[in-house]
Scaffold this motif. Structure first.
Motif, PDB file in Angstrom:
ATOM      1  N   THR A 174       1.001  -1.192   0.036  1.00  0.00           N
ATOM      2  CA  THR A 174       0.007   0.065  -0.209  1.00  0.00           C
ATOM      3  C   THR A 174       0.819   1.218  -0.052  1.00  0.00           C
ATOM      4  O   THR A 174       0.576   2.246  -0.683  1.00  0.00           O
ATOM      5  CB  THR A 174      -0.823  -0.039   1.287  1.00  0.00           C
ATOM      6  N   ALA A 175       1.923   1.119   0.570  1.00  0.00           N
ATOM      7  CA  ALA A 175       2.974   2.288   0.660  1.00  0.00           C
ATOM      8  C   ALA A 175       3.583   2.429  -0.749  1.00  0.00           C
ATOM      9  O   ALA A 175       3.762   3.615  -1.008  1.00  0.00           O
ATOM     10  CB  ALA A 175       3.904   1.859   1.682  1.00  0.00           C
ATOM     11  N   LEU A 176       3.711   1.415  -1.378  1.00  0.00           N
ATOM     12  CA  LEU A 176       4.388   1.453  -2.629  1.00  0.00           C
ATOM     13  C   LEU A 176       3.309   2.289  -3.588  1.00  0.00           C
ATOM     14  O   LEU A 176       3.918   3.168  -4.619  1.00  0.00           O
ATOM     15  CB  LEU A 176       5.055   0.294  -3.232  1.00  0.00           C
ATOM     16  N   VAL A 177       2.260   1.921  -3.402  1.00  0.00           N
ATOM     17  CA  VAL A 177       1.117   2.553  -4.226  1.00  0.00           C
ATOM     18  C   VAL A 177       1.175   4.034  -3.959  1.00  0.00           C
ATOM     19  O   VAL A 177       1.070   4.665  -4.549  1.00  0.00           O
ATOM     20  CB  VAL A 177      -0.195   1.912  -4.126  1.00  0.00           C
ATOM     21  N   ALA A 178       1.131   4.293  -2.370  1.00  0.00           N
ATOM     22  CA  ALA A 178       0.821   5.707  -2.265  1.00  0.00           C
ATOM     23  C   ALA A 178       1.965   6.548  -2.949  1.00  0.00           C
ATOM     24  O   ALA A 178       1.834   7.792  -3.177  1.00  0.00           O
ATOM     25  CB  ALA A 178       1.232   5.776  -0.728  1.00  0.00           C
ATOM     26  N   LYS A 179       3.255   5.949  -2.870  1.00  0.00           N
ATOM     27  CA  LYS A 179       4.375   6.728  -3.400  1.00  0.00           C
ATOM     28  C   LYS A 179       4.259   7.226  -4.862  1.00  0.00           C
ATOM     29  O   LYS A 179       4.892   8.048  -5.299  1.00  0.00           O
ATOM     30  CB  LYS A 179       5.733   5.875  -3.192  1.00  0.00           C
ATOM     31  N   ARG A 180       3.523   6.333  -5.367  1.00  0.00           N
ATOM     32  CA  ARG A 180       3.189   6.781  -6.843  1.00  0.00           C
ATOM     33  C   ARG A 180       1.925   7.919  -7.015  1.00  0.00           C
ATOM     34  O   ARG A 180       1.697   7.846  -8.157  1.00  0.00           O
ATOM     35  CB  ARG A 180       2.641   5.604  -7.758  1.00  0.00           C
ATOM     36  N   LEU A 181       1.406   8.078  -5.958  1.00  0.00           N
ATOM     37  CA  LEU A 181       0.034   8.953  -6.111  1.00  0.00           C
ATOM     38  C   LEU A 181       0.450  10.407  -5.466  1.00  0.00           C
ATOM     39  O   LEU A 181       1.465  10.690  -4.887  1.00  0.00           O
ATOM     40  CB  LEU A 181      -1.099   8.560  -5.119  1.00  0.00           C
TER      41      LEU A 181
END
Ligand SMILES: [Zn+2]
Length: 329
Positions: A174-181
């Motif tokens: 989820t943190a990796l997804v957050a990094k892309r947003l």
């Protein structure tokens, strides 16, 4: 400010056990948290810490087979966990002073609060939370409101290199997804009231010892939502449009308070174990997107009603006429 990306795993009880516990507590307990997993992000969304703890449940003490298969948490591992009051304290220390939670979907924080409540633990530090699933949908322009974490990862090309359904692994991805947003932008535009329950009231919950409703006719007592008032000022709200019957015995009505604007009232009927019904009302602020889909669905339902009443009026005549004009050999 730091971000705490949070994910939980929880145990469920078999039906009879769950019923007995809920009656004893006079409260609903949908699940008992058995793992808290979290990743801490700095302001640039870089990972600067991680946290995982196995929690030993107090009420649902037998691991549910389904939960064990999904999470890989065994009875033995769960029994060796720490009790929630201690886990909560250590997790709070990990979170620090200035932070906001990021979760995938709206479920984790309410579940954590439910667990804290039945353990008489303070929940006031759990309120600052942003649902990444909502921010993801806004920023990827997806039609679908509830994209799974797996689908979001696939869409962003993030490879699933660790097993899913481990709270720490899920928080990490989820943190990796957050990094892309664009989290700052997402938060600036974030209306925490939209989609969030501002008020909820359950009536007739026989599973926690109340008297259930015996049938649909009981719902008429609440028609016009007489028991529902504005969650902010408690004044009576006006009904803006017809009630929309949705899937799963849910009834959605757009209402409004002169001062506080438009709100959706959902009435949901569910079966109690003794085959009576309970009704759960919930209120959320109405966002433009949902209002327009509500109006479209109302219009569709109206069209369908008209069309089917016409079909019922003269189905036969039309068919005969069509047959008579068919070419005859
Ligand atoms: Zn109001």
């Amino acid at each position: 400010m730091n971000y705490i990306v949070l994910d939980l795993e929880w145990n469920q009880a078999y039906m009879q056990k769950a019923m007995a516990v809920q009656k004893r507590l006079c409260a609903r307990l949908r699940g008992e948290v058995i793992q808290i997993g979290a990743v801490k992000l700095d302001e640039r969304l870089d990972i600067c810490g991680s946290y995982s703890i196995i929690v030993k449940p107090k009420y649902f003490t037998k691991i549910h087979r389904h939960v064990m298969l999904l999470t890989g948490i065994t009875q033995q591992k769960m029994d060796a966990g720490v009790l929630l009051p201690e886990a909560a304290e250590s997790f709070r220390r990990f979170c620090g002073e200035d932070f906001a939670f990021l979760t995938w979907g709206p479920d984790d924080i309410p579940m954590l609060k439910e667990n804290f409540n039945v353990n008489s633990l303070s929940t006031d530090w759990l309120d600052r939370v942003y649902d990444l699933q909502t921010i993801y949908s806004q920023q990827t322009g997806g039609e679908k409101r509830q994209v799974s974490l797996e689908d979001a990862m696939a869409a962003l090309g993030i490879e699933q290199t660790l097993p899913a359904h481990d709270a720490l692994n899920d928080a990490y991805f989820t943190a990796l997804v957050a990094k892309r947003l664009d989290i700052a932008g997402g938060i600036a535009r974030y209306n925490p009231n939209i989609g969030k329950s501002l008020f909820s009231l359950t009536l007739g919950d026989a599973d926690v010892g109340e008297r259930g409703y015996t049938g649909f006719s009981s719902l008429n007592d609440f028609e016009g939502h007489g028991v529902i008032s504005c969650p902010f000022c408690k004044k009576k709200m006006a009904q803006d449009d017809k009630t929309l019957h949705m899937k799963g015995q849910r009834y959605l009505t757009l209402m409004s308070c002169a001062e506080h604007g438009k709100m959706f009232v959902t009435a949901r009927l569910s079966h109690n174990m003794d085959s009576t019904y309970r009704i759960k009302f919930s209120i959320e602020a109405a966002g433009d997107e949902k209002i327009s889909s509500y109006k479209t669905k109302l219009a569709e339902a109206e069209q369908y009603r008209k069309a089917s009443s016409q079909r019922h009026r003269r189905p036969y005549k039309r068919k005969r006429k069509a047959e008579s004009t068919a070419p005859v050999k």
